[in-house]
Design an enzyme around this catalytic site. Structure first.
Site, PDB file in Angstrom:
ATOM      1  N   CYS A   1       0.893  -1.085   0.043  1.00 46.13           N
ATOM      2  CA  CYS A   1      -0.231  -0.139   0.073  1.00 46.13           C
ATOM      3  C   CYS A   1       1.052   1.154   0.161  1.00 46.13           C
ATOM      4  O   CYS A   1       1.655   1.250   1.091  1.00 46.13           O
ATOM      5  CB  CYS A   1      -0.743   0.073   1.138  1.00 46.13           C
ATOM      6  SG  CYS A   1      -1.945   1.442   1.421  1.00 46.13           S
TER       7      CYS A   1
ATOM      8  N   CYS B   1      -0.604   4.329   2.328  1.00 43.52           N
ATOM      9  CA  CYS B   1      -0.576   4.215   3.663  1.00 43.52           C
ATOM     10  C   CYS B   1      -0.171   2.799   4.203  1.00 43.52           C
ATOM     11  O   CYS B   1       0.842   2.409   4.051  1.00 43.52           O
ATOM     12  CB  CYS B   1      -2.047   4.606   4.480  1.00 43.52           C
ATOM     13  SG  CYS B   1      -3.294   3.979   3.529  1.00 43.52           S
ATOM     14  N   SER B   2      -1.293   1.819   4.677  1.00 41.28           N
ATOM     15  CA  SER B   2      -0.869   0.746   4.961  1.00 41.28           C
ATOM     16  C   SER B   2      -2.067  -0.169   4.899  1.00 41.28           C
ATOM     17  O   SER B   2      -2.221  -1.304   5.834  1.00 41.28           O
ATOM     18  CB  SER B   2      -0.600   0.683   6.804  1.00 41.28           C
ATOM     19  OG  SER B   2      -1.812   1.416   7.365  1.00 41.28           O
ATOM     20  N   CYS B   3      -2.829  -0.134   3.866  1.00 41.60           N
ATOM     21  CA  CYS B   3      -3.980  -1.108   3.767  1.00 41.60           C
ATOM     22  C   CYS B   3      -3.649  -2.588   3.329  1.00 41.60           C
ATOM     23  O   CYS B   3      -2.417  -2.669   2.937  1.00 41.60           O
ATOM     24  CB  CYS B   3      -4.793  -0.468   2.357  1.00 41.60           C
ATOM     25  SG  CYS B   3      -5.576   1.270   2.708  1.00 41.60           S
TER      26      CYS B   3
END
Lengths: 290, 206
Positions: free
Chosen positions: B111, B114-116
């Protein structure tokens, strides 16, 4: 709406895809260290990664400090109580000062974003927040004890709502197999269209329903729009340096895309002619200006 | 939104106080305002520490290795197939697509924004997954990234498919079953599946 013009900033530091120079991940992969003995919160930042993130379930350890657990709960409370949706949350982090974003640990970014949301919505008062932070900083803060069985289930339901869900599927404009070009569009505010694919040509792999458009939802308008999986060759994205055997696939909303028709779309300015349906972007932009 | 909030500099505040003090301040304020409770914090934490984690994904993978029809359902309708194993995924929060590695095709999940991550099946992401170092490089230089940082040396002829998780559609890799495991039970196979293989930064048995 966020009242400070510069806080709309969308092409922020978070959009790191394809940037160079962040260095090694320095993962302590094989040293078997599954403990977090260093109490300095900075070690959970962006350089030191030897933090016991084991690769097997036995070693699974999602939080390394108690305040990180608390932060996750603050996120659940903020979304679960309907104070902000997921896109507003992401945007609250993207609005961090770039130097702070890079210096902060992951959950520090969350605390910063959440405090911004709670202040902007007047859920908390800045003077209270400031005084309370100082109290905990000097060791004088105390946590109130309050139990409310059932609250956690209400919050979980609220979090699900905060994800916006799926809209009515209208006719998707593009078909699987079609070549598209990502629009040369630099909106103010939140977007999920990374810089590194803009103006690039890709192939639609699949239509993926019509979820809420983050660009609009982050600014209070839960409009939905068709979503596509679009594949790009590495050489399209990175030029001759691109690995000939690499593809990169992203999920892109319809208004990020234009048909890649013939020569006309090779110049960015022609995108406007290609795109008949810019309503959602204009709508999102209007919300940001409001 | 508050007019007054235009004068509030959250970044400045964050520079002056460590995140622990700020998190505790918010915690105490939200509990006082009855937007959070002490037991809710405990429940949320225990959910992510004890109930959700890569074991769920490993069970899905082991079943797919041992049951070809299950594998087909998993690739066709991941949420439905995952639910068959009793793993709860709230469809409002994510859709899941499972990507099957083969001898010639390798999938890698990232991602960049961000941090998906497919947390409903893999738990919360590891710290390295959330770093700019991984996020920046995975889309531009995946073969070298895997070689240098993950000791995974993929032949130049192996096609790498990087999936940048920009929506609530989340990706999980179905690794190849390692050679020499034909006689193992499904339960034994579960033990072989690592989180890293399901992100695509490792291949099993290599």
């Amino acid at each position: 709406m966020c009242p400070v013009a510069e806080s709309y900033c969308m092409d922020g530091i978070h959009d790191v895809g394809g940037m160079d120079g962040f260095g090694s991940l320095s993962i302590g992969r094989d040293d078997g260290d599954n403990s977090d003995t260093d109490n300095d919160s900075d070690t959970d930042g962006d350089s030191g990664i030897n933090d016991g993130d084991g690769s097997t379930d036995d070693e699974y350890d999602p939080f390394h400090e108690q305040w990180e657990e608390v932060t996750y709960s603050l996120f659940v409370a903020t979304l679960g109580n309907g104070i902000a949706n997921i896109d507003e949350f992401r945007h609250s982090i993207e609005r961090m000062d770039p130097d702070r974003y890079l210096a902060a640990s992951y959950y520090d970014r969350w605390v910063t974003g959440l405090s911004r949301l709670l202040l902007e919505t007047d859920t908390i008062d800045f003077e209270d927040f400031q005084a309370r932070t100082e109290a905990f900083d000097t060791g004088e803060g105390t946590l109130p004890e309050r139990t409310e069985p059932g609250l956690v289930d209400e919050l979980a339901a609220g979090v699900a709502d905060a994800y916006g869900g799926e809209g009515t599927v209208r006719d998707p404009r593009f078909e699987a197999g079609e070549t598209v070009r990502v629009r040369n569009h630099y909106p103010e505010g939140h977007t999920r269209c990374p810089r590194y694919v803009r103006r690039a040509r890709g192939t639609v792999e699949a239509h993926r329903g019509a979820p809420v458009l983050p660009d609009a939802n982050a600014h209070g308008d839960p409009v939905t729009e068709p979503l596509y999986e679009v594949a790009f060759t590495a050489q399209e994205l990175w030029g001759e340096a691109g690995d000939p055997n690499v593809t990169v696939t992203l999920d892109l909303w319809e208004s990020y895309l234009a048909p890649a028709t013939a020569e006309s779309s090779d110049t960015p300015d022609d995108d406007a002619e290609d795109v008949g349906d810019t309503d959602d972007f204009e709508r999102a932009d209007a919300h940001r200006r409001a | 939104m508050s007019e007054g909030s235009s004068t509030i500099d959250v970044d400045d505040h964050a520079r002056r106080f460590d995140p622990e003090s700020r998190a505790r301040a918010l915690q105490s304020l939200l509990i006082e305002k009855e937007l959070l409770s002490s037991d809710a914090v405990d429940r949320i934490v225990s959910t992510y520490e004890d109930e959700i984690g890569p074991l769920n994904g490993a069970r899905v993978v082991a079943r797919a290795w041992t049951d070809p029809e299950y594998r087909n359902r998993l690739l066709d309708d991941a949420l439905g197939a995952i639910a068959e194993l009793g793993v709860e995924v709230n469809e409002d929060t994510m859709a899941i697509e499972v990507l099957e590695n083969t001898p010639t095709d390798h999938h890698l999940v990232v991602c960049t924004l961000c941090s998906c991550y497919p947390w409903a099946v893999l738990g919360l992401p590891p710290t390295w997954y959330k770093t700019p170092a991984y996020r920046s490089r995975a889309v531009k230089d995946p073969r070298e990234l895997l070689r240098e940082e993950f000791d995974l040396d993929l032949d130049d002829g192996i096609e790498i498919h990087v999936h940048d998780s920009t929506s609530e559609l989340r990706y999980m890799v179905l690794p190849q079953r390692p050679p020499g495991t034909e006689n193992l039970s499904e339960d034994d196979l579960v033990e072989l599946v690592t989180r890293d293989a399901m992100i695509g930064v490792a291949r099993l048995g290599e």
